[in-house]
Design a protein around this motif. Structure first.
Motif, PDB file in Angstrom:
ATOM      1  N   ASP A  43       0.828  -1.207   0.000  1.00 47.21           N
ATOM      2  CA  ASP A  43       0.000   0.000   0.000  1.00 47.21           C
ATOM      3  C   ASP A  43       0.864   1.259   0.000  1.00 47.21           C
ATOM      4  OD1 ASP A  43      -2.291  -1.505  -0.021  1.00 47.21           O
ATOM      5  OD2 ASP A  43      -2.726  -1.263   2.118  1.00 47.21           O
ATOM      6  N   LYS A  44       1.919   1.247   0.804  1.00 48.78           N
ATOM      7  CA  LYS A  44       2.807   2.405   0.846  1.00 48.78           C
ATOM      8  C   LYS A  44       3.498   2.626  -0.500  1.00 48.78           C
ATOM      9  CE  LYS A  44       3.942   2.762   5.755  1.00 48.78           C
ATOM     10  NZ  LYS A  44       5.022   2.761   6.768  1.00 48.78           N
ATOM     11  N   ALA A  45       3.899   1.537  -1.142  1.00 47.65           N
ATOM     12  CA  ALA A  45       4.531   1.652  -2.460  1.00 47.65           C
ATOM     13  C   ALA A  45       3.546   2.235  -3.475  1.00 47.65           C
ATOM     14  CB  ALA A  45       5.038   0.286  -2.917  1.00 47.65           C
ATOM     15  N   THR A  46       2.288   1.831  -3.362  1.00 48.51           N
ATOM     16  CA  THR A  46       1.265   2.359  -4.268  1.00 48.51           C
ATOM     17  C   THR A  46       1.046   3.846  -4.027  1.00 48.51           C
ATOM     18  OG1 THR A  46       0.156   0.204  -4.314  1.00 48.51           O
ATOM     19  CG2 THR A  46      -1.115   2.097  -5.062  1.00 48.51           C
ATOM     20  N   VAL A  47       1.048   4.259  -2.769  1.00 49.83           N
ATOM     21  CA  VAL A  47       0.911   5.681  -2.459  1.00 49.83           C
ATOM     22  C   VAL A  47       2.062   6.471  -3.066  1.00 49.83           C
ATOM     23  CG1 VAL A  47       0.921   7.411  -0.617  1.00 49.83           C
ATOM     24  CG2 VAL A  47      -0.412   5.327  -0.344  1.00 49.83           C
ATOM     25  N   ASP A  48       3.280   5.958  -2.951  1.00 47.02           N
ATOM     26  CA  ASP A  48       4.445   6.632  -3.528  1.00 47.02           C
ATOM     27  C   ASP A  48       4.297   6.767  -5.042  1.00 47.02           C
ATOM     28  OD1 ASP A  48       5.638   6.910  -1.072  1.00 47.02           O
ATOM     29  OD2 ASP A  48       6.915   5.132  -1.265  1.00 47.02           O
ATOM     30  N   ALA A  49       3.839   5.702  -5.690  1.00 45.32           N
ATOM     31  CA  ALA A  49       3.660   5.742  -7.142  1.00 45.32           C
ATOM     32  C   ALA A  49       2.565   6.734  -7.528  1.00 45.32           C
ATOM     33  CB  ALA A  49       3.326   4.344  -7.663  1.00 45.32           C
ATOM     34  N   LEU A  50       1.483   6.741  -6.749  1.00 39.59           N
ATOM     35  CA  LEU A  50       0.391   7.678  -7.026  1.00 39.59           C
ATOM     36  C   LEU A  50       0.848   9.120  -6.835  1.00 39.59           C
ATOM     37  CD1 LEU A  50      -2.586   5.815  -5.313  1.00 39.59           C
ATOM     38  CD2 LEU A  50      -2.454   6.435  -7.733  1.00 39.59           C
ATOM     39  N   THR A  84      -1.902  14.026   5.377  1.00 43.27           N
ATOM     40  CA  THR A  84      -2.339  13.922   3.985  1.00 43.27           C
ATOM     41  C   THR A  84      -1.570  14.901   3.104  1.00 43.27           C
ATOM     42  OG1 THR A  84      -4.564  13.243   4.660  1.00 43.27           O
ATOM     43  CG2 THR A  84      -4.318  14.128   2.434  1.00 43.27           C
ATOM     44  N   LEU A  85      -1.363  16.102   3.595  1.00 43.15           N
ATOM     45  CA  LEU A  85      -0.602  17.094   2.822  1.00 43.15           C
ATOM     46  C   LEU A  85       0.801  16.583   2.529  1.00 43.15           C
ATOM     47  CD1 LEU A  85      -1.694  20.376   4.644  1.00 43.15           C
ATOM     48  CD2 LEU A  85      -2.311  19.662   2.340  1.00 43.15           C
ATOM     49  N   ARG A  86       1.420  15.946   3.530  1.00 49.35           N
ATOM     50  CA  ARG A  86       2.770  15.420   3.318  1.00 49.35           C
ATOM     51  C   ARG A  86       2.759  14.195   2.402  1.00 49.35           C
ATOM     52  NH1 ARG A  86       3.022  16.514   8.911  1.00 49.35           N
ATOM     53  NH2 ARG A  86       2.525  14.341   9.358  1.00 49.35           N
ATOM     54  N   GLY A  87       1.848  13.255   2.673  1.00 49.73           N
ATOM     55  CA  GLY A  87       1.879  11.977   1.971  1.00 49.73           C
ATOM     56  C   GLY A  87       1.326  11.998   0.566  1.00 49.73           C
ATOM     57  N   VAL A  88       0.334  12.853   0.311  1.00 48.06           N
ATOM     58  CA  VAL A  88      -0.314  12.879  -1.004  1.00 48.06           C
ATOM     59  C   VAL A  88       0.174  14.040  -1.861  1.00 48.06           C
ATOM     60  CG1 VAL A  88      -2.532  13.065  -2.210  1.00 48.06           C
ATOM     61  CG2 VAL A  88      -2.363  11.740  -0.079  1.00 48.06           C
ATOM     62  N   ASN A 247      -4.091   7.928   2.934  1.00 51.75           N
ATOM     63  CA  ASN A 247      -3.361   8.500   1.798  1.00 51.75           C
ATOM     64  C   ASN A 247      -3.645   7.762   0.505  1.00 51.75           C
ATOM     65  OD1 ASN A 247      -2.239  10.318   3.579  1.00 51.75           O
ATOM     66  ND2 ASN A 247      -0.272   9.273   3.726  1.00 51.75           N
ATOM     67  N   LEU A 248      -3.738   6.447   0.593  1.00 51.72           N
ATOM     68  CA  LEU A 248      -4.016   5.634  -0.592  1.00 51.72           C
ATOM     69  C   LEU A 248      -5.366   5.995  -1.195  1.00 51.72           C
ATOM     70  CD1 LEU A 248      -3.447   3.251  -2.497  1.00 51.72           C
ATOM     71  CD2 LEU A 248      -4.356   1.726  -0.724  1.00 51.72           C
ATOM     72  N   MET A 249      -6.368   6.128  -0.352  1.00 52.95           N
ATOM     73  CA  MET A 249      -7.717   6.431  -0.836  1.00 52.95           C
ATOM     74  C   MET A 249      -7.798   7.825  -1.439  1.00 52.95           C
ATOM     75  SD  MET A 249     -11.304   6.153   1.235  1.00 52.95           S
ATOM     76  CE  MET A 249     -12.833   6.731   0.493  1.00 52.95           C
ATOM     77  N   ILE A 250      -7.246   8.807  -0.751  1.00 54.05           N
ATOM     78  CA  ILE A 250      -7.319  10.183  -1.245  1.00 54.05           C
ATOM     79  C   ILE A 250      -6.536  10.337  -2.544  1.00 54.05           C
ATOM     80  CG2 ILE A 250      -6.621  12.560  -0.740  1.00 54.05           C
ATOM     81  CD1 ILE A 250      -7.342  12.007   2.188  1.00 54.05           C
ATOM     82  N   ALA A 251      -5.352   9.755  -2.612  1.00 55.03           N
ATOM     83  CA  ALA A 251      -4.554   9.848  -3.837  1.00 55.03           C
ATOM     84  C   ALA A 251      -5.270   9.174  -5.012  1.00 55.03           C
ATOM     85  CB  ALA A 251      -3.185   9.216  -3.617  1.00 55.03           C
TER      86      ALA A 251
END
Length: 278
Positions: A43-50, A84-88, A247-251
């Motif tokens: 999930d974290k890798a997907t967030v980074d890619a998004l 969210t601001l940092r992660g997305v 973060n995954l959902m919002i991105a």
């Protein structure tokens, strides 16, 4: 692997609201992870890619300049707005992206209608503006504090709907997220702020008094979302006990929103095809 649009629609079926109605906030589990594949590292890798994809889309959004994007992050203390601001949004170019953090209105702001200060901070053409808290504080805090009558509260709901429709009709895309955490998760996060010297600065004395009004705020959120979910400014409720899932959902939702705009680069001057830089 990115989430397909058809799968996204299915995942959002009970979490996205695009018309006024009776939203049942207690029926949504803050600990659920509908967008997760079951592996936190994945999930974290997907967030980074998004996040990288969103940066590319943001650059195209800025070049296109046909739209403006307003992202509203609304939620109780510790729900994860800063995270969210940092992660997305943290990997987006500062070109065309701006964050506005809203606090209690000042005396000059109180001298105007409650939306006056909001209008001044809206995105311009090609710009993405993220609200950390928003005009919805004005139908939450004074409602819980009983500073508004029921009639005044209903008037504000209607004024917000009209205001957001005006924005939509003049080119602003509005995406509203309510970061939904549990009472227990908030307790743990507040304690973490107290225990960590690097986070203690975020703790305020009234955090605990607001926490004692948990049920009242839950009801205020439920009523506000029920009254202001519209086709032009839908609400998405994000189960946010898991920071990674949040973060995954919002991105994922933002990527889908930007792709549906069919963004394009402006046409270039044909004369540039023959131009050579010496």
């Amino acid at each position: 692997m990115p989430i397909r649009p058809t799968s996204l629609k299915r995942l959002l079926a009970e979490l996205q609201f695009a018309k006024p109605g009776d939203v049942k906030l207690p029926a949504i589990d803050p600990a659920s992870k509908p967008f997760s594949r079951g592996d936190k590292a994945d999930d974290k890798a997907t967030v980074d890619a998004l996040a990288l994809e969103l940066d590319t889309l943001q650059n195209l959004f800025y070049a296109d300049r046909r739209f403006k994007l307003l992202v509203v992050l609304q939620g109780l203390d510790t729900s994860g707005k800063d995270g969210t601001l940092r992660g997305v949004f943290g990997r987006m170019s500062p070109l065309g992206v701006r964050t506005v953090g809203w606090k209690a209105p000042t005396e000059p702001e109180r001298a105007h209608d409650f939306l006056w200060r909001i209008h001044q901070q809206l995105p311009g053409a090609g710009e993405i503006t993220v609200f950390n808290r928003s005009h919805y504080e004005d139908v939450l805090v004074p409602v819980v504090g009983r500073q508004l009558t029921p009639k005044q509260t209903q008037q504000r709901y209607a004024q917000i709907n009209d205001f957001e429709r005006l924005l939509s009709e003049t080119g602003t895309v509005i995406v509203k997220f309510m970061l939904h955490i549990s009472n227990q998760e908030q307790r743990l996060r507040l304690q973490d702020r107290l225990d960590d010297p690097t986070k203690r600065w975020k703790f305020q004395a009234d955090d605990l008094s607001v926490r004692k009004q948990w049920d009242a705020y839950q009801q205020a959120y439920q009523r506000a979302i029920s009254a202001t979910a519209t086709a032009w400014a839908p609400w998405t409720i994000v189960p946010a006990d898991s920071k990674t899932h949040r973060n995954l959902m919002i991105a994922s939702v933002l990527k889908d929103q930007l792709q549906r705009l069919k963004l394009r680069y402006p046409p270039s001057d044909p004369a540039l095809d023959r131009l050579r830089v010496e």
